[in-house]
Design a protein around this motif. Structure first.
Motif, PDB file in Angstrom:
ATOM      1  N   GLY A   7      -2.776  13.383 -15.665  1.00 47.04           N
ATOM      2  CA  GLY A   7      -3.276  12.317 -16.515  1.00 47.04           C
ATOM      3  C   GLY A   7      -2.555  11.031 -16.154  1.00 47.04           C
ATOM      4  N   ILE A   8      -3.203   9.887 -16.379  1.00 47.47           N
ATOM      5  CA  ILE A   8      -2.623   8.588 -16.034  1.00 47.47           C
ATOM      6  C   ILE A   8      -2.487   7.738 -17.285  1.00 47.47           C
ATOM      7  CG2 ILE A   8      -3.040   6.395 -14.836  1.00 47.47           C
ATOM      8  CD1 ILE A   8      -4.301   7.978 -12.565  1.00 47.47           C
ATOM      9  N   ILE A   9      -1.313   7.122 -17.459  1.00 45.36           N
ATOM     10  CA  ILE A   9      -1.083   6.149 -18.520  1.00 45.36           C
ATOM     11  C   ILE A   9      -0.780   4.809 -17.875  1.00 45.36           C
ATOM     12  CG2 ILE A   9       0.418   5.480 -20.429  1.00 45.36           C
ATOM     13  CD1 ILE A   9       0.829   8.396 -21.030  1.00 45.36           C
ATOM     14  N   GLY A  10      -1.626   3.825 -18.119  1.00 42.70           N
ATOM     15  CA  GLY A  10      -1.495   2.517 -17.488  1.00 42.70           C
ATOM     16  C   GLY A  10      -2.537   2.371 -16.400  1.00 42.70           C
ATOM     17  N   CYS A  11      -3.498   1.484 -16.604  1.00 45.83           N
ATOM     18  CA  CYS A  11      -4.632   1.376 -15.680  1.00 45.83           C
ATOM     19  C   CYS A  11      -4.690   0.011 -14.992  1.00 45.83           C
ATOM     20  CB  CYS A  11      -5.934   1.655 -16.422  1.00 45.83           C
ATOM     21  SG  CYS A  11      -6.087   3.370 -16.960  1.00 45.83           S
ATOM     22  N   GLY A  12      -3.546  -0.463 -14.537  1.00 48.78           N
ATOM     23  CA  GLY A  12      -3.500  -1.678 -13.734  1.00 48.78           C
ATOM     24  C   GLY A  12      -3.921  -1.403 -12.302  1.00 48.78           C
ATOM     25  N   ARG A  13      -3.588  -2.315 -11.397  1.00 46.56           N
ATOM     26  CA  ARG A  13      -4.063  -2.223 -10.010  1.00 46.56           C
ATOM     27  C   ARG A  13      -3.622  -0.952  -9.299  1.00 46.56           C
ATOM     28  NH1 ARG A  13      -2.237  -7.337  -6.858  1.00 46.56           N
ATOM     29  NH2 ARG A  13      -0.321  -6.833  -7.977  1.00 46.56           N
ATOM     30  N   VAL A  14      -2.359  -0.558  -9.485  1.00 48.32           N
ATOM     31  CA  VAL A  14      -1.852   0.592  -8.741  1.00 48.32           C
ATOM     32  C   VAL A  14      -2.505   1.888  -9.191  1.00 48.32           C
ATOM     33  CG1 VAL A  14       0.109   1.126 -10.249  1.00 48.32           C
ATOM     34  CG2 VAL A  14       0.275   1.594  -7.785  1.00 48.32           C
ATOM     35  N   ALA A  15      -3.132   1.908 -10.351  1.00 52.32           N
ATOM     36  CA  ALA A  15      -3.816   3.115 -10.815  1.00 52.32           C
ATOM     37  C   ALA A  15      -4.922   3.524  -9.845  1.00 52.32           C
ATOM     38  CB  ALA A  15      -4.390   2.897 -12.211  1.00 52.32           C
ATOM     39  N   ILE A  16      -5.553   2.543  -9.220  1.00 52.47           N
ATOM     40  CA  ILE A  16      -6.615   2.845  -8.243  1.00 52.47           C
ATOM     41  C   ILE A  16      -6.061   3.721  -7.130  1.00 52.47           C
ATOM     42  CG2 ILE A  16      -8.198   1.834  -6.550  1.00 52.47           C
ATOM     43  CD1 ILE A  16      -8.279  -0.671  -8.337  1.00 52.47           C
ATOM     44  N   ARG A  17      -4.879   3.373  -6.634  1.00 50.14           N
ATOM     45  CA  ARG A  17      -4.266   4.129  -5.540  1.00 50.14           C
ATOM     46  C   ARG A  17      -3.924   5.556  -5.966  1.00 50.14           C
ATOM     47  NH1 ARG A  17      -2.912   6.034  -1.292  1.00 50.14           N
ATOM     48  NH2 ARG A  17      -5.096   6.477  -1.550  1.00 50.14           N
ATOM     49  N   HIS A  18      -3.446   5.726  -7.199  1.00 46.02           N
ATOM     50  CA  HIS A  18      -3.123   7.067  -7.686  1.00 46.02           C
ATOM     51  C   HIS A  18      -4.388   7.901  -7.879  1.00 46.02           C
ATOM     52  CE1 HIS A  18       1.260   6.948  -8.487  1.00 46.02           C
ATOM     53  NE2 HIS A  18       1.058   5.636  -8.516  1.00 46.02           N
ATOM     54  N   ILE A  19      -5.434   7.286  -8.403  1.00 48.33           N
ATOM     55  CA  ILE A  19      -6.696   8.011  -8.571  1.00 48.33           C
ATOM     56  C   ILE A  19      -7.224   8.472  -7.226  1.00 48.33           C
ATOM     57  CG2 ILE A  19      -9.123   7.755  -9.241  1.00 48.33           C
ATOM     58  CD1 ILE A  19      -8.103   5.839 -11.477  1.00 48.33           C
ATOM     59  N   ILE A  31      -7.563  14.546 -14.930  1.00 50.14           N
ATOM     60  CA  ILE A  31      -8.193  14.992 -16.164  1.00 50.14           C
ATOM     61  C   ILE A  31      -8.634  13.831 -17.041  1.00 50.14           C
ATOM     62  CG2 ILE A  31      -7.855  16.327 -18.288  1.00 50.14           C
ATOM     63  CD1 ILE A  31      -7.984  18.009 -15.711  1.00 50.14           C
ATOM     64  N   ALA A  32      -7.777  12.788 -17.157  1.00 48.19           N
ATOM     65  CA  ALA A  32      -8.091  11.655 -18.032  1.00 48.19           C
ATOM     66  C   ALA A  32      -7.183  10.489 -17.708  1.00 48.19           C
ATOM     67  CB  ALA A  32      -7.947  12.054 -19.505  1.00 48.19           C
ATOM     68  N   VAL A  33      -7.595   9.285 -18.172  1.00 48.93           N
ATOM     69  CA  VAL A  33      -6.783   8.081 -18.001  1.00 48.93           C
ATOM     70  C   VAL A  33      -6.644   7.383 -19.346  1.00 48.93           C
ATOM     71  CG1 VAL A  33      -7.484   7.770 -15.599  1.00 48.93           C
ATOM     72  CG2 VAL A  33      -8.754   6.608 -17.432  1.00 48.93           C
ATOM     73  N   CYS A  34      -5.590   6.559 -19.460  1.00 56.97           N
ATOM     74  CA  CYS A  34      -5.323   5.870 -20.729  1.00 56.97           C
ATOM     75  C   CYS A  34      -4.745   4.483 -20.468  1.00 56.97           C
ATOM     76  CB  CYS A  34      -4.342   6.697 -21.567  1.00 56.97           C
ATOM     77  SG  CYS A  34      -3.852   5.925 -23.120  1.00 56.97           S
ATOM     78  N   ASP A  35      -5.187   3.521 -21.260  1.00 58.49           N
ATOM     79  CA  ASP A  35      -4.612   2.184 -21.241  1.00 58.49           C
ATOM     80  C   ASP A  35      -4.920   1.524 -22.577  1.00 58.49           C
ATOM     81  OD1 ASP A  35      -3.677   0.032 -18.828  1.00 58.49           O
ATOM     82  OD2 ASP A  35      -4.520  -0.889 -20.634  1.00 58.49           O
ATOM     83  N   GLY A  36      -3.992   0.709 -23.075  1.00 57.33           N
ATOM     84  CA  GLY A  36      -4.220  -0.003 -24.324  1.00 57.33           C
ATOM     85  C   GLY A  36      -5.347  -1.001 -24.242  1.00 57.33           C
ATOM     86  N   ASP A  37      -5.681  -1.438 -23.026  1.00 56.68           N
ATOM     87  CA  ASP A  37      -6.808  -2.333 -22.790  1.00 56.68           C
ATOM     88  C   ASP A  37      -8.036  -1.466 -22.492  1.00 56.68           C
ATOM     89  OD1 ASP A  37      -8.759  -3.930 -21.368  1.00 56.68           O
ATOM     90  OD2 ASP A  37      -7.209  -5.449 -21.093  1.00 56.68           O
ATOM     91  N   LYS A  38      -8.971  -1.445 -23.442  1.00 62.28           N
ATOM     92  CA  LYS A  38     -10.140  -0.572 -23.328  1.00 62.28           C
ATOM     93  C   LYS A  38     -10.940  -0.817 -22.050  1.00 62.28           C
ATOM     94  CE  LYS A  38     -14.513   0.525 -25.617  1.00 62.28           C
ATOM     95  NZ  LYS A  38     -15.387   0.236 -26.796  1.00 62.28           N
ATOM     96  N   ALA A  39     -11.111  -2.080 -21.685  1.00 60.26           N
ATOM     97  CA  ALA A  39     -11.916  -2.407 -20.503  1.00 60.26           C
ATOM     98  C   ALA A  39     -11.282  -1.844 -19.234  1.00 60.26           C
ATOM     99  CB  ALA A  39     -12.089  -3.918 -20.394  1.00 60.26           C
ATOM    100  N   ARG A  40      -9.956  -1.987 -19.130  1.00 55.57           N
ATOM    101  CA  ARG A  40      -9.279  -1.450 -17.939  1.00 55.57           C
ATOM    102  C   ARG A  40      -9.345   0.071 -17.914  1.00 55.57           C
ATOM    103  NH1 ARG A  40      -3.618  -4.558 -16.987  1.00 55.57           N
ATOM    104  NH2 ARG A  40      -3.121  -3.408 -18.890  1.00 55.57           N
ATOM    105  N   ALA A  41      -9.150   0.690 -19.069  1.00 55.31           N
ATOM    106  CA  ALA A  41      -9.210   2.146 -19.133  1.00 55.31           C
ATOM    107  C   ALA A  41     -10.595   2.648 -18.729  1.00 55.31           C
ATOM    108  CB  ALA A  41      -8.856   2.620 -20.542  1.00 55.31           C
ATOM    109  N   GLU A  42     -11.621   1.991 -19.224  1.00 49.27           N
ATOM    110  CA  GLU A  42     -12.992   2.404 -18.904  1.00 49.27           C
ATOM    111  C   GLU A  42     -13.292   2.229 -17.423  1.00 49.27           C
ATOM    112  OE1 GLU A  42     -17.516   1.920 -20.673  1.00 49.27           O
ATOM    113  OE2 GLU A  42     -15.996   0.407 -21.168  1.00 49.27           O
ATOM    114  N   GLU A  43     -12.834   1.111 -16.861  1.00 48.08           N
ATOM    115  CA  GLU A  43     -13.048   0.857 -15.430  1.00 48.08           C
ATOM    116  C   GLU A  43     -12.461   1.975 -14.578  1.00 48.08           C
ATOM    117  OE1 GLU A  43     -11.961  -2.563 -12.075  1.00 48.08           O
ATOM    118  OE2 GLU A  43     -10.810  -2.427 -13.942  1.00 48.08           O
ATOM    119  N   LYS A  44     -11.227   2.374 -14.875  1.00 54.60           N
ATOM    120  CA  LYS A  44     -10.573   3.424 -14.079  1.00 54.60           C
ATOM    121  C   LYS A  44     -11.178   4.792 -14.365  1.00 54.60           C
ATOM    122  CE  LYS A  44      -7.867   0.313 -12.348  1.00 54.60           C
ATOM    123  NZ  LYS A  44      -8.159  -0.832 -13.236  1.00 54.60           N
ATOM    124  N   SER A  45     -11.690   4.987 -15.564  1.00 51.24           N
ATOM    125  CA  SER A  45     -12.335   6.269 -15.867  1.00 51.24           C
ATOM    126  C   SER A  45     -13.607   6.445 -15.032  1.00 51.24           C
ATOM    127  CB  SER A  45     -12.672   6.373 -17.359  1.00 51.24           C
ATOM    128  OG  SER A  45     -13.824   5.627 -17.705  1.00 51.24           O
TER     129      SER A  45
END
Length: 367
Positions: A7-19, A31-45
């Motif tokens: 699972g990922i917590i924090g969906c900034g730029r580096v999250a793309i590389r981890h995904i 399994i899932a991603v999480c970020d306090g910013d809904k738009a960023r979390a949705e983008e990475k999901s």
């Protein structure tokens, strides 16, 4: 092949590389991603084709099968999130750089992890680069011979608008300056390639932006081997990024690694033809090292294998970082293994921390 659930917590730029790294690994599953910013979390999901959450407590409630949590939140939040996740959920952790802000945080985190029987994996992905591995082996196997002078030069441009992007940037509590944010990988590679550093004498300054932290720093270092070196790291270069390099002047020749992420073997005097063979083309500054990191995290858990960077090894780079800051604060030489935490770096700011805390009341999921 049996796999490990991430699972990922924090969906900034580096999250793309981890995904991407998880998707490429045969022994890992997102399994899932999480970020306090809904738009960023949705983008990475959407990128990972997994549910998203704005509350990691809800993520763990819905997905108890998550075994490893990748923490990609602002640097100053790493420790608080790590302590909470270990204490409440007993999950293994992958933590991006710097994986802790202070030596004290690292020591406490290690005790908690050992007590909970979980592993912590610091991310220093540039150690995996072909050029880095080649030069390290050339030193260890005697082709280059003993190091005499090791040097880091990072001459980058980060104008005021960069620091204005987020409240945590350019702060002692949540970010650190050029040494901590931009320089940490290069500081780590200097000790990884050239050997342990025993003491430092540093001078830091803020010259190009209106921020709390340094954007310019120079340190003289002494290695355990007797070699000497220089660390020069700045984000006050203008108008562009000019250089990021590591060099080792050795008894049998010179090696210089450069590129956007220590991916180019620029000079190898014993055999110049090796330069092209041992270089890589990176599309961005993150490189390919996260692929190896994720694969080895999964192997470490599945087969109890030693990870690329053991916890104590990763913490030694944090000790070196704080020795640099303490030297600037004291105006004298500082022994790395005797260094205390900086009086500035990592000192908590509750108001800033609150901006990046997860509310346990608000959550949302979507496919």
């Amino acid at each position: 092949m049996k796999g490990i659930n991430f699972g990922i917590i924090g969906c900034g730029r580096v999250a793309i590389r981890h995904i991407e790294a998880i998707q490429l690994a045969s022994n890992a599953k997102l399994i899932a991603v999480c970020d306090g910013d809904k738009a960023r979390a949705e983008e990475k999901s959407l990128l990972g084709n997994v549910p998203f959450y704005v509350d990691y407590h809800e993520m763990f409630k819905q997905h108890p099968e998550i075994q490893v949590v990748i923490i990609l939140t602002p640097s100053g939040s790493h420790y608080e999130h790590a302590v909470d996740i270990i204490s409440r959920y007993q999950k293994h952790l992958v933590i991006e750089k710097p994986f802790v802000m202070t030596i004290a945080e690292g020591l406490t985190l290690k005790l908690l992890a050992d007590k909970a029987s979980v592993k912590i994996f610091p991310v220093y992905q540039n150690r995996c680069n072909k050029a880095v591995q080649f030069v390290k082996n050339a030193i260890n196997q005697g082709e280059l011979g003993a190091v005499r002078v090791g040097t880091v030069r990072v001459r980058w441009c980060r104008p005021q608008r960069y620091y204005n992007l987020s409240p945590w940037r350019g702060t002692w509590a949540m970010d650190g300056g050029a040494m901590t944010n931009q320089g940490i990988h290069y500081i780590d590679l200097l000790r990884y390639i050239c050997g342990e550093i025993t003491r430092v004498h540093a001078k830091l300054a803020t010259l190009g932006a209106e921020i709390e932290v340094e954007d310019t720093g120079v340190a003289i270092v002494e290695f355990a081997s007797g070699a000497v070196g220089v660390i020069e790291i700045m984000t006050s270069a203008r108008p562009d990024d000019f250089e990021a390099s590591i060099s080792a002047v050795c008894e049998n020749g010179l090696a210089v690694i450069s590129g956007i992420a220590t991916n180019i073997l620029q000079t190898f005097s014993p055999n110049p033809a090796k330069c092209q063979l041992e270089s890589e083309n990176f599309k961005d500054a993150y490189g390919f090292g996260h692929n190896k990191v994720i694969e080895e995290v999964a192997n470490s858990i599945l087969y109890d294998k030693q990870f690329l960077v053991e916890f104590d090894d990763g913490l030694q780079t944090i000790k070196l970082l704080h020795a640099i800051y303490r030297s600037d604060e004291l105006g004298t030489w500082v022994e790395v293994n005797e260094a205390k935490d900086s009086k500035r770096l990592g000192v908590p700011d509750e108001a800033l921390l609150q901006l990046y805390r997860t509310s346990t009341k608000e959550h949302e999921t979507a496919l």
